[in-house]
Design a protein around this motif. Structure first.
Motif, mmCIF file in Angstrom:
data_model
loop_
_atom_site.group_PDB
_atom_site.id
_atom_site.type_symbol
_atom_site.label_atom_id
_atom_site.label_comp_id
_atom_site.label_asym_id
_atom_site.label_seq_id
_atom_site.Cartn_x
_atom_site.Cartn_y
_atom_site.Cartn_z
ATOM 1 N N LEU A 10 -22.934 -43.438 44.235
ATOM 2 C CA LEU A 10 -21.825 -43.433 43.866
ATOM 3 C C LEU A 10 -21.033 -45.402 44.925
ATOM 4 O O LEU A 10 -20.253 -45.697 43.483
ATOM 5 C CB LEU A 10 -20.853 -42.286 44.504
ATOM 6 C CG LEU A 10 -20.160 -41.050 44.147
ATOM 7 C CD1 LEU A 10 -19.899 -40.417 44.478
ATOM 8 C CD2 LEU A 10 -19.996 -41.558 42.110
ATOM 9 N N GLN A 11 -21.955 -44.693 45.524
ATOM 10 C CA GLN A 11 -21.403 -46.434 45.926
ATOM 11 C C GLN A 11 -21.833 -47.783 45.324
ATOM 12 O O GLN A 11 -20.590 -48.818 44.986
ATOM 13 C CB GLN A 11 -21.952 -47.300 46.990
ATOM 14 C CG GLN A 11 -21.653 -46.448 48.360
ATOM 15 C CD GLN A 11 -20.346 -47.182 48.307
ATOM 16 O OE1 GLN A 11 -19.991 -48.395 47.889
ATOM 17 N NE2 GLN A 11 -19.948 -46.511 49.589
ATOM 18 N N ALA A 12 -23.238 -47.713 44.562
ATOM 19 C CA ALA A 12 -23.189 -48.299 43.186
ATOM 20 C C ALA A 12 -22.457 -48.591 41.474
ATOM 21 O O ALA A 12 -21.439 -49.390 41.171
ATOM 22 C CB ALA A 12 -24.344 -48.377 42.881
ATOM 23 N N VAL A 13 -21.875 -46.963 41.469
ATOM 24 C CA VAL A 13 -21.770 -47.203 39.924
ATOM 25 C C VAL A 13 -20.081 -47.613 40.615
ATOM 26 O O VAL A 13 -18.670 -48.537 39.549
ATOM 27 C CB VAL A 13 -21.313 -45.377 40.361
ATOM 28 C CG1 VAL A 13 -20.187 -45.819 38.731
ATOM 29 C CG2 VAL A 13 -22.794 -44.812 39.721
ATOM 30 N N GLY A 14 -19.146 -47.583 41.420
ATOM 31 C CA GLY A 14 -17.510 -47.710 42.336
ATOM 32 C C GLY A 14 -17.970 -49.072 41.922
ATOM 33 O O GLY A 14 -17.231 -50.073 41.605
ATOM 34 N N GLN A 15 -19.387 -50.145 42.481
ATOM 35 C CA GLN A 15 -19.708 -51.372 42.351
ATOM 36 C C GLN A 15 -19.093 -52.439 41.087
ATOM 37 O O GLN A 15 -18.847 -53.147 40.780
ATOM 38 C CB GLN A 15 -20.315 -52.234 42.875
ATOM 39 C CG GLN A 15 -20.245 -53.596 42.858
ATOM 40 C CD GLN A 15 -21.099 -53.913 43.842
ATOM 41 O OE1 GLN A 15 -22.249 -53.238 44.834
ATOM 42 N NE2 GLN A 15 -21.919 -55.621 43.940
ATOM 43 N N ILE A 16 -19.756 -51.203 39.920
ATOM 44 C CA ILE A 16 -19.237 -51.705 38.630
ATOM 45 C C ILE A 16 -18.251 -51.754 38.312
ATOM 46 O O ILE A 16 -17.550 -52.636 37.400
ATOM 47 C CB ILE A 16 -20.079 -50.376 38.043
ATOM 48 C CG1 ILE A 16 -21.778 -50.690 38.140
ATOM 49 C CG2 ILE A 16 -19.514 -50.568 36.347
ATOM 50 C CD1 ILE A 16 -23.195 -49.411 36.933
ATOM 51 N N PHE A 17 -17.590 -50.934 38.517
ATOM 52 C CA PHE A 17 -16.463 -50.397 38.098
ATOM 53 C C PHE A 17 -15.011 -51.711 39.174
ATOM 54 O O PHE A 17 -14.387 -52.105 38.481
ATOM 55 C CB PHE A 17 -15.695 -49.042 38.200
ATOM 56 C CG PHE A 17 -16.333 -48.022 37.234
ATOM 57 C CD1 PHE A 17 -16.450 -48.154 36.534
ATOM 58 C CD2 PHE A 17 -16.366 -46.771 37.689
ATOM 59 C CE1 PHE A 17 -17.499 -47.267 35.595
ATOM 60 C CE2 PHE A 17 -17.187 -46.462 36.905
ATOM 61 C CZ PHE A 17 -17.618 -45.990 35.894
ATOM 62 N N TYR A 18 -15.304 -51.648 40.531
ATOM 63 C CA TYR A 18 -14.342 -52.833 40.656
ATOM 64 C C TYR A 18 -14.643 -54.351 40.366
ATOM 65 O O TYR A 18 -13.942 -55.223 39.833
ATOM 66 C CB TYR A 18 -13.986 -52.926 41.873
ATOM 67 C CG TYR A 18 -15.389 -52.158 42.946
ATOM 68 C CD1 TYR A 18 -15.871 -53.981 42.934
ATOM 69 C CD2 TYR A 18 -15.844 -52.031 43.517
ATOM 70 C CE1 TYR A 18 -16.786 -53.962 43.893
ATOM 71 C CE2 TYR A 18 -16.877 -51.491 44.642
ATOM 72 C CZ TYR A 18 -17.259 -53.066 44.852
ATOM 73 O OH TYR A 18 -18.362 -52.909 45.451
ATOM 74 N N ILE A 19 -16.143 -54.530 39.732
ATOM 75 C CA ILE A 19 -16.304 -55.465 39.250
ATOM 76 C C ILE A 19 -15.245 -55.687 37.214
ATOM 77 O O ILE A 19 -14.958 -56.735 37.278
ATOM 78 C CB ILE A 19 -17.787 -56.396 39.437
ATOM 79 C CG1 ILE A 19 -18.480 -56.599 40.724
ATOM 80 C CG2 ILE A 19 -18.136 -57.721 38.424
ATOM 81 C CD1 ILE A 19 -19.708 -56.124 40.568
#
Length: 351
Positions: free
Chosen positions: A79-88
């Motif tokens: 989830l942390q990795a997926v979240g990083q995709i979305f905030y970039i």
């Protein structure tokens, strides 16, 4: 310490919920009005969609924190990795939206009274399509090593598990050496890789936004000086565009500035201090609120335009027929602002 992070969990839960509501409202409005594909709405539509997905990730992380699910560590890591995709992606879409506002203003200034208006519009549209694709593709490509190498090396076992779901970046645990199933060197490298990607994308986006903001402010002054007389509604339109160019960067920095400052401080001083604790709370308040702030900025600017337009009409009713005819005469000569007025008028009625 547990009570402190439990408070952060609830702050993140509330702010992520509000962000989901705010971004969903903008998306629902665009779909309901069937304007999501229009050049003016497309950037804010995709930005709101990224904010929505990011808000859902933050919400799931807050709900997972403190649970005893068997696969919680794996879920939190990914989830942390997926979240990083979305905030970039949200960084890139914010830059794209500010660029679009600046591009529209510059085009209206440069093409005033000329016949090359439509080719410029087509060129801007094509560039926008490319930017939209890259804004979704680049973050995904950047995070492929985190997914592949991280899961293969079981990096979800190699970090501070108690706070993984509510902190953007959990540093490598001091007990990592005691976990034989985890590749410590790979996981530490991925941790710093993700942190550098976040800081680099934030700082680069902030730099581009500041440059566009400075150029837009200079263009506003140049536009007003070279155009001459502006009607009341034309003044309202250009004033609202100016506010949008200013307020969206402010919202961007308010959301992600505390997180960036926290990451920089943790690079210099990894041990938790009172300053770290304060920034943890500030990050929970702001990092998951971008959808809410963007919705608020959009709604407020459209509401202000509606107020200014109504005031301009009331002022026109009190003027003499000669003054009204003069205003209509001068306003007809300002064709470059017609598309801005049409967009602003069509989107202001909902607020």
């Amino acid at each position: 310490m547990y009570k402190f992070f439990s408070a952060i969990q609830w702050i993140q839960f509330v702010m992520a919920t509000l962000s989901v509501i705010g971004s969903s409202s903008l998306i629902a409005y665009a779909i309901f009005q069937n304007i999501q594909k229009s050049p003016e709405i497309r950037p804010i539509f995709y930005l709101s969609f990224s904010d929505l997905l990011l808000g859902i990730c933050w919400l799931m992380e807050a709900l997972l924190y403190g649970t005893s699910a068997a696969s919680k560590d794996i879920f939190c890591y990914n989830l942390q990795a997926v979240g990083q995709i979305f905030y970039i992606s949200s960084f890139l879409y914010t830059v794209y939206y500010i660029w679009y506002l600046y591009k529209e203003l510059r085009m209206k200034h440069n093409q005033s009274g000329q016949s090359t208006f439509l080719p410029v519009i087509d060129h801007t549209y094509q560039v926008g399509q490319i930017v939209i694709v890259l804004s979704s593709l680049i973050p995904l490509l950047l995070m492929i090593p985190v997914f592949c190498l991280g899961n293969a090396s079981e990096c979800f076992r190699n970090f501070s598990q108690s706070h993984r779901c509510i902190l953007m970046y959990s540093p490598p645990s001091a007990m990592a050496e005691l976990l034989p199933s985890a590749n410590t060197s790979v996981c530490s490298t991925l941790y710093f890789y993700g942190l550098i990607i976040f800081l680099a994308s934030f700082l680069l986006s902030l730099f581009i936004i500041v440059v566009l903001l400075i150029q837009a402010q200079a263009l506003f002054k140049k536009f007003v000086k070279s155009t001459g007389f502006l009607g009341s509604e034309q003044w309202a339109a250009i004033h609202i565009v100016e506010q949008q160019v200013l307020f969206y960067p402010v919202a961007f920095f308010c959301c992600w500035g505390p997180a960036a400052i926290l990451m920089i401080i943790k690079l210099m001083k990894p041990q938790d201090t009172k300053l770290h604790m304060a920034l943890y709370v500030l990050q929970a308040l702001t990092g998951s609120s971008q959808g809410l702030l963007n919705c608020g900025v959009y709604g407020w600017t459209q509401y202000k335009f509606h107020q200014l337009k109504q005031k301009a009409r009331r002022d026109a009713d009190t003027q003499t027929p000669l003054l009204c005819s003069q205003k209509r005469f001068y306003s007809r000569g300002l064709s470059p602002l017609e598309s801005t007025l049409a967009f602003a008028t069509s989107t202001s009625d909902i607020f």
